[in-house]
Design a protein around this motif. Structure first.
Motif, PDB file in Angstrom:
ATOM      1  N   GLY A   3     -24.316  10.478 -79.288  1.00  0.00           N
ATOM      2  CA  GLY A   3     -24.819   9.094 -80.090  1.00  0.00           C
ATOM      3  C   GLY A   3     -25.917   8.695 -79.502  1.00  0.00           C
ATOM      4  O   GLY A   3     -26.571   7.787 -79.825  1.00  0.00           O
ATOM      5  N   HIS A   4     -26.585   9.518 -78.518  1.00  0.00           N
ATOM      6  CA  HIS A   4     -27.778   9.202 -78.006  1.00  0.00           C
ATOM      7  C   HIS A   4     -29.004   9.779 -78.698  1.00  0.00           C
ATOM      8  O   HIS A   4     -28.824  10.981 -79.449  1.00  0.00           O
ATOM      9  N   VAL A   5     -29.993   8.786 -78.958  1.00  0.00           N
ATOM     10  CA  VAL A   5     -31.167   9.495 -79.623  1.00  0.00           C
ATOM     11  C   VAL A   5     -31.887  10.625 -78.667  1.00  0.00           C
ATOM     12  O   VAL A   5     -32.333  10.201 -77.548  1.00  0.00           O
ATOM     13  N   ASP A   8     -38.450  11.736 -79.120  1.00  0.00           N
ATOM     14  CA  ASP A   8     -39.143  10.573 -79.554  1.00  0.00           C
ATOM     15  C   ASP A   8     -39.185  10.269 -80.958  1.00  0.00           C
ATOM     16  O   ASP A   8     -38.126  11.044 -81.648  1.00  0.00           O
ATOM     17  N   SER A   9     -39.373   8.938 -81.489  1.00  0.00           N
ATOM     18  CA  SER A   9     -38.884   8.558 -82.636  1.00  0.00           C
ATOM     19  C   SER A   9     -39.693   9.298 -83.836  1.00  0.00           C
ATOM     20  O   SER A   9     -38.750   9.365 -84.826  1.00  0.00           O
ATOM     21  N   ASN A  10     -40.646   9.849 -83.643  1.00  0.00           N
ATOM     22  CA  ASN A  10     -41.248  10.819 -84.754  1.00  0.00           C
ATOM     23  C   ASN A  10     -40.263  11.971 -85.158  1.00  0.00           C
ATOM     24  O   ASN A  10     -39.949  12.324 -86.317  1.00  0.00           O
ATOM     25  N   ASN A  11     -39.783  12.557 -83.999  1.00  0.00           N
ATOM     26  CA  ASN A  11     -38.619  13.634 -84.121  1.00  0.00           C
ATOM     27  C   ASN A  11     -37.607  13.186 -85.114  1.00  0.00           C
ATOM     28  O   ASN A  11     -36.916  13.636 -85.831  1.00  0.00           O
ATOM     29  N   ALA A  12     -37.085  11.829 -84.775  1.00  0.00           N
ATOM     30  CA  ALA A  12     -36.017  11.682 -85.227  1.00  0.00           C
ATOM     31  C   ALA A  12     -36.089  11.143 -86.850  1.00  0.00           C
ATOM     32  O   ALA A  12     -35.069  11.330 -87.611  1.00  0.00           O
ATOM     33  N   GLY A  16     -34.106  12.898 -89.915  1.00  0.00           N
ATOM     34  CA  GLY A  16     -33.112  12.238 -90.314  1.00  0.00           C
ATOM     35  C   GLY A  16     -32.133  11.997 -89.550  1.00  0.00           C
ATOM     36  O   GLY A  16     -30.983  12.011 -89.870  1.00  0.00           O
ATOM     37  N   GLY A  17     -32.356  11.693 -88.016  1.00  0.00           N
ATOM     38  CA  GLY A  17     -31.321  12.016 -86.983  1.00  0.00           C
ATOM     39  C   GLY A  17     -30.904  10.473 -86.911  1.00  0.00           C
ATOM     40  O   GLY A  17     -31.465   9.378 -87.582  1.00  0.00           O
ATOM     41  N   ILE A  18     -30.092  10.426 -86.013  1.00  0.00           N
ATOM     42  CA  ILE A  18     -29.511   8.865 -85.621  1.00  0.00           C
ATOM     43  C   ILE A  18     -30.719   8.307 -84.862  1.00  0.00           C
ATOM     44  O   ILE A  18     -31.324   8.709 -83.987  1.00  0.00           O
ATOM     45  N   LEU A  19     -30.682   6.953 -85.311  1.00  0.00           N
ATOM     46  CA  LEU A  19     -31.599   6.129 -84.781  1.00  0.00           C
ATOM     47  C   LEU A  19     -31.010   5.362 -83.433  1.00  0.00           C
ATOM     48  O   LEU A  19     -31.747   4.835 -82.722  1.00  0.00           O
ATOM     49  N   GLY A  20     -29.796   5.174 -83.813  1.00  0.00           N
ATOM     50  CA  GLY A  20     -29.038   4.484 -82.626  1.00  0.00           C
ATOM     51  C   GLY A  20     -27.685   3.828 -83.113  1.00  0.00           C
ATOM     52  O   GLY A  20     -27.337   3.754 -84.243  1.00  0.00           O
ATOM     53  N   HIS A  21     -27.349   2.710 -82.422  1.00  0.00           N
ATOM     54  CA  HIS A  21     -25.982   2.139 -82.719  1.00  0.00           C
ATOM     55  C   HIS A  21     -26.542   0.547 -82.388  1.00  0.00           C
ATOM     56  O   HIS A  21     -27.284   0.144 -81.675  1.00  0.00           O
ATOM     57  N   ARG A  22     -25.871  -0.209 -83.000  1.00  0.00           N
ATOM     58  CA  ARG A  22     -25.995  -1.804 -82.977  1.00  0.00           C
ATOM     59  C   ARG A  22     -24.431  -2.316 -83.081  1.00  0.00           C
ATOM     60  O   ARG A  22     -23.635  -1.888 -83.986  1.00  0.00           O
ATOM     61  N   ILE A  23     -24.145  -3.191 -82.132  1.00  0.00           N
ATOM     62  CA  ILE A  23     -23.050  -3.795 -81.876  1.00  0.00           C
ATOM     63  C   ILE A  23     -23.159  -5.281 -82.876  1.00  0.00           C
ATOM     64  O   ILE A  23     -24.002  -6.017 -82.477  1.00  0.00           O
ATOM     65  N   LEU A  24     -22.182  -5.518 -83.559  1.00  0.00           N
ATOM     66  CA  LEU A  24     -22.328  -6.736 -84.395  1.00  0.00           C
ATOM     67  C   LEU A  24     -21.310  -7.792 -83.590  1.00  0.00           C
ATOM     68  O   LEU A  24     -20.509  -7.534 -82.826  1.00  0.00           O
ATOM     69  N   PRO A  25     -21.918  -9.235 -83.706  1.00  0.00           N
ATOM     70  CA  PRO A  25     -21.073 -10.249 -83.171  1.00  0.00           C
ATOM     71  C   PRO A  25     -19.659 -10.292 -83.350  1.00  0.00           C
ATOM     72  O   PRO A  25     -19.371 -10.048 -84.479  1.00  0.00           O
ATOM     73  N   VAL A  26     -18.873 -10.922 -82.417  1.00  0.00           N
ATOM     74  CA  VAL A  26     -17.577 -11.034 -82.497  1.00  0.00           C
ATOM     75  C   VAL A  26     -17.207 -12.110 -83.660  1.00  0.00           C
ATOM     76  O   VAL A  26     -17.729 -13.399 -83.539  1.00  0.00           O
ATOM     77  N   LYS A  27     -16.366 -11.954 -84.512  1.00  0.00           N
ATOM     78  CA  LYS A  27     -15.880 -12.863 -85.493  1.00  0.00           C
ATOM     79  C   LYS A  27     -14.509 -13.054 -85.571  1.00  0.00           C
ATOM     80  O   LYS A  27     -13.630 -12.029 -85.064  1.00  0.00           O
ATOM     81  N   GLU A  44     -22.091  -0.465 -85.356  1.00  0.00           N
ATOM     82  CA  GLU A  44     -22.749   0.264 -86.475  1.00  0.00           C
ATOM     83  C   GLU A  44     -23.366   1.563 -86.053  1.00  0.00           C
ATOM     84  O   GLU A  44     -23.889   1.450 -85.101  1.00  0.00           O
ATOM     85  N   ARG A  45     -23.442   2.595 -86.963  1.00  0.00           N
ATOM     86  CA  ARG A  45     -24.528   3.721 -86.390  1.00  0.00           C
ATOM     87  C   ARG A  45     -25.678   3.719 -87.466  1.00  0.00           C
ATOM     88  O   ARG A  45     -25.456   3.856 -88.655  1.00  0.00           O
ATOM     89  N   TRP A  46     -26.662   3.793 -87.051  1.00  0.00           N
ATOM     90  CA  TRP A  46     -28.305   3.670 -87.892  1.00  0.00           C
ATOM     91  C   TRP A  46     -28.483   5.286 -87.761  1.00  0.00           C
ATOM     92  O   TRP A  46     -28.904   5.707 -86.776  1.00  0.00           O
ATOM     93  N   THR A  47     -28.974   5.514 -89.071  1.00  0.00           N
ATOM     94  CA  THR A  47     -29.457   6.667 -89.154  1.00  0.00           C
ATOM     95  C   THR A  47     -30.536   6.593 -90.253  1.00  0.00           C
ATOM     96  O   THR A  47     -30.884   5.480 -90.958  1.00  0.00           O
ATOM     97  N   ASN A  48     -31.485   7.644 -90.464  1.00  0.00           N
ATOM     98  CA  ASN A  48     -32.644   7.371 -91.382  1.00  0.00           C
ATOM     99  C   ASN A  48     -32.102   7.211 -92.720  1.00  0.00           C
ATOM    100  O   ASN A  48     -32.786   6.767 -93.767  1.00  0.00           O
ATOM    101  N   MET A  49     -30.799   7.708 -93.093  1.00  0.00           N
ATOM    102  CA  MET A  49     -30.233   7.519 -94.470  1.00  0.00           C
ATOM    103  C   MET A  49     -29.762   6.288 -94.520  1.00  0.00           C
ATOM    104  O   MET A  49     -29.326   5.767 -95.600  1.00  0.00           O
ATOM    105  N   GLY A  50     -29.531   5.411 -93.392  1.00  0.00           N
ATOM    106  CA  GLY A  50     -28.861   4.124 -93.618  1.00  0.00           C
ATOM    107  C   GLY A  50     -28.155   3.884 -92.410  1.00  0.00           C
ATOM    108  O   GLY A  50     -28.109   4.459 -91.411  1.00  0.00           O
ATOM    109  N   VAL A  51     -27.133   2.834 -92.630  1.00  0.00           N
ATOM    110  CA  VAL A  51     -26.253   2.493 -91.541  1.00  0.00           C
ATOM    111  C   VAL A  51     -24.634   2.667 -92.073  1.00  0.00           C
ATOM    112  O   VAL A  51     -24.411   2.547 -93.331  1.00  0.00           O
ATOM    113  N   SER A  52     -24.019   3.011 -91.052  1.00  0.00           N
ATOM    114  CA  SER A  52     -22.403   3.094 -91.444  1.00  0.00           C
ATOM    115  C   SER A  52     -21.664   2.292 -90.391  1.00  0.00           C
ATOM    116  O   SER A  52     -22.213   2.459 -89.089  1.00  0.00           O
ATOM    117  N   VAL A  53     -20.443   1.919 -90.597  1.00  0.00           N
ATOM    118  CA  VAL A  53     -19.746   1.371 -89.282  1.00  0.00           C
ATOM    119  C   VAL A  53     -19.135   2.522 -88.888  1.00  0.00           C
ATOM    120  O   VAL A  53     -18.270   3.452 -89.526  1.00  0.00           O
TER     121      VAL A  53
END
Length: 93
Positions: A3-5, A8-12, A16-27, A44-53
């Protein structure tokens, strides 16, 4: 770890690698009208293809959810780029 990138960001970007993860607020969310509301958040997991939960966490106990949320947030802060490369180019304005 997973899960770690790496690199550098150019390689990512090129791989089409993983850009990283984002945590959404508690609801608060009700999964079933006959059951109590749950406190819930998603990772969430963000890649250059988009985002998935990647995962969703929920509990009736707000304190439990908040503790897990805070723990994951702290872990992400120790990662390069705070766990997520700049995704401004991915976000629709």
């Amino acid at each position: 770890g997973d899960g770690h990138v790496v690199g550098d960001s150019n390689n990512a970007k090129e791989s089409g690698g993983i850009l990283g993860h984002r945590i959404l607020p508690v609801k608060k969310k009700s999964y079933n009208k006959n059951e109590p509301e749950m406190y819930q958040f998603k990772l969430e997991r963000w890649t250059n293809m988009g985002v998935s939960v990647l995962a969703a966490f929920a509990s009736e106990e707000e304190a439990d959810v908040q503790l897990l949320y805070d723990t994951i947030t702290e872990i992400m802060l120790t990662c390069p780029f705070g766990g997520l490369h700049n995704i401004d180019h991915m976000l629709k304005h």
